[in-house]
Design an enzyme around this catalytic site. Structure first.
Site, PDB file in Angstrom:
ATOM      1  N   ALA A  14       0.714  -1.636   0.052  1.00  0.00           N
ATOM      2  CA  ALA A  14       0.030  -0.094   0.192  1.00  0.00           C
ATOM      3  C   ALA A  14       0.670   0.958   0.060  1.00  0.00           C
ATOM      4  O   ALA A  14       0.688   2.315  -0.377  1.00  0.00           O
ATOM      5  CB  ALA A  14      -1.130   0.104   1.451  1.00  0.00           C
ATOM      6  N   GLU A  34       9.899   3.144   5.644  1.00  0.00           N
ATOM      7  CA  GLU A  34      10.438   2.301   5.715  1.00  0.00           C
ATOM      8  C   GLU A  34      11.609   1.391   6.694  1.00  0.00           C
ATOM      9  O   GLU A  34      12.983   1.974   6.786  1.00  0.00           O
ATOM     10  CB  GLU A  34      10.732   1.427   3.656  1.00  0.00           C
ATOM     11  N   ALA A  35      10.711   0.911   7.682  1.00  0.00           N
ATOM     12  CA  ALA A  35      11.619   0.031   8.363  1.00  0.00           C
ATOM     13  C   ALA A  35      12.847  -0.486   8.164  1.00  0.00           C
ATOM     14  O   ALA A  35      13.760  -1.339   8.975  1.00  0.00           O
ATOM     15  CB  ALA A  35      11.171  -0.267   9.750  1.00  0.00           C
ATOM     16  N   HIS A 469      -2.404 -14.173   4.970  1.00  0.00           N
ATOM     17  CA  HIS A 469      -3.544 -13.448   4.096  1.00  0.00           C
ATOM     18  C   HIS A 469      -4.145 -12.463   5.469  1.00  0.00           C
ATOM     19  O   HIS A 469      -5.543 -12.276   5.443  1.00  0.00           O
ATOM     20  CB  HIS A 469      -4.685 -14.144   3.669  1.00  0.00           C
TER      21      HIS A 469
END
Length: 533
Positions: A14, A34-35, A469
């Site tokens: 996303a 972003e880690a 999921h």
């Protein structure tokens, strides 16, 4: 203190889509956090590399469930992608829209504006599927193709399914899902096609996009008097950094980490926050609840009269496969987690399929560790499509380095048990058809001795795994108990949205990566429309 119009927390599926869409006009200054790292590695572009990546801590957070009695206190792996591109770097690449009724169900639950007619245009927008017809998108950023490999066992399975009364389906994403055929995967010319390539790389040269990797978010910064999220605090290169968002902070850290970040920021159920020593800054009891995931059993058969991936991925045969792949980008290294699909009804009176099959001409000696058998085998994964069993994810500590407690509550509902058992029984009937007789030597698991309902349920409890999921932990809805409203805004706070799989209110019928892409595309439109008002 740096200021941006939008701060996106999470550079996964996303987050990459949002970064592209929000910077496209050039009007908005965006920071993407972003880690993990850049998401580059030898195995990432090679489709068959998923088996390596799913156990690699450089690209996978390697979360695990808490032991639960429904699954006999086993600890079950919950892989989540780490690095720019997120889980699209490491997953099986299978693309499924789901059934139109899934989204009409969302709308009935209160997710107004998210029915099938609302979301279908966003699937078209993201798709680039040359083999599809008029119902599909053909010029989007995400390349899709039907699995190119074929195998005698796959052909035999399709014939056996037909003998068992199951239809062939040339495109399960064109509206009618029921039937058997070959999976569609996010690949281009035999290589994995991730959201990094489809969305982020085209945006990286824009002056209004800043990307920080190795940026571990510590929490969201709130102005409690204004009831507004004003920025983000994070560690970058060993230094604590605070940034401000003039318009919005967008949480896109995924089903596991988005609720954890909310809770570490003091947003959530007061009881949970107090238990980890975090002051309550905004009470929102539903954070971390409504966790839903697909649970899958794997039925295996010993095979004769043909070679399978068990042998073809060893020794000199593997050397030949590697040579073929790097010469032509064809062969067994183009395979992901599924070759043949089946969407079936566990009972003929059902209105639509409730079970999904994943067939591969391979069998695992250890599914959790992705280790193949040494002798020829094949596998049919069996998953219930729309489970009703609901669990939770909650922070266990105020320390962001401590992973949250994941409690899926698999197989809690009797209806889930019945659907899965019916799917496994049908799988056995299909494998018992004449078309498979030449190749099936023996059913290995659960084995012919498994006959009663209790036998099948015990097998599922002992051997089932998640198929990665997870959804729902920041549920979207119109009711006061939802975490975000139908425009994905966190209830009771200005300047904060969640745009990722955690907002999905109920499970869709199939793999979820395409659905998350749709959510991000629609979420970006909602954000841009709000900015234009």
């Amino acid at each position: 203190m740096q200021k941006y119009d939008y701060v996106i927390v999470g550079g996964g599926t996303a987050g990459c889509i949002l970064a592209n869409r929000l910077t496209a006009s050039g009007k908005h200054r965006v920071l993407l956090l972003e880690a993990g790292g850049e998401g580059r590695g030898f195995w990432i572009p090679i489709p068959a590399g998923f088996s390596k990546l799913l156990v690699d801590p450089r690209f996978n957070w390697r979360f695990e469930t808490a032991p639960e009695p429904n699954t006999l206190d086993r600890v079950i792996a919950v892989p989540r992608g780490k690095g720019l591109g997120g889980s699209s770097l490491i997953n099986g690449m299978i693309y499924v829209r789901g059934q139109p009724a899934d989204y009409d169900h969302w709308q009935a639950l209160g997710a107004h504006g998210w029915g099938w007619s609302d979301v279908e245009p966003y699937f078209r927008k993201l798709e680039n599927y040359a083999q599809g017809g008029a119902a599909r998108g053909h010029d989007g950023p995400m390349y899709l193709s039907e699995v190119g490999e074929r195998h005698v066992l796959a052909d035999a399975l399709l014939a056996a399914a037909a003998q068992a009364g199951q239809p062939y389906n040339a495109d399960y994403n064109a509206g009618e899902q029921e039937g058997f055929g070959y999976y569609q995967v996010l690949q281009r010319q035999g290589r994995r096609w991730s959201v990094t390539q489809g969305y982020l790389d085209p945006a990286r040269g824009r002056a209004n996009l800043t990307v920080h990797t190795q940026a571990q978010v510590l929490g969201l910064d709130l102005d409690e008097a204004q009831r507004r999220c004003v920025g983000v605090s994070y560690l970058h290169n060993g230094q604590r950094v605070q940034v401000r968002a003039r318009a919005e902070v967008i949480l896109a850290a995924g089903t596991v980490q988005s609720p954890q970040i909310l809770e570490l920021s003091g947003i959530g159920d007061p009881g949970v926050l107090q238990s980890i020593g975090v002051p309550v800054r905004h009470a929102l009891p539903a954070v971390g609840e409504n966790y839903i995931d697909h649970f899958c059993t794997r039925m295996n058969w010993r095979v004769r009269h043909t070679q399978t991936l068990n042998e073809l991925t060893r020794g000199w045969r593997l050397g030949l496969a590697v040579s073929e792949y790097f010469a032509r980008h064809t062969g067994i290294l183009t395979l992901g987690t599924g070759l043949v699909f089946g969407f079936v009804k566990s009972h003929p009176d059902l209105p639509a399929p409730d079970v999904q099959y994943f067939f591969m001409h391979a069998s695992y000696a250890n599914a959790a560790e992705r280790k193949l058998d040494h002798r020829p085998g094949m596998t049919l994964g069996v998953a219930q499509l729309r489970p009703q069993s609901v669990g939770s994810i909650h922070a266990r500590s105020a320390d962001p380095n401590v992973g949250p407690a994941i409690r899926p509550n698999f197989l809690d509902c009797v209806g889930d048990q019945d659907s899965l058992i019916g799917g496994m029984r049908l799988a056995r009937r299909i494998m018992d058809q004449p078309a498979m007789a030449r190749y099936v030597e023996q059913e290995l698991s659960p084995g012919a001795q498994t006959q009663s309902r209790d036998d099948w349920l015990r097998f599922a409890r002992e051997n089932g795994q998640t198929i990665y999921h997870p959804i729902g932990t920041c549920r979207m809805g119109s009711d006061a108990a939802s975490v975000v409203d139908t425009e994905l805004r966190v209830r009771g706070l200005d300047g904060l949205r969640v745009v990722d799989a955690s907002v999905i209110p109920a499970m869709v019928s199939g793999n979820t990566q395409g659905v998350v892409m749709m959510v991000a595309e629609k979420g970006a439109d909602l954000i841009l429309r709000a900015a234009a008002r």
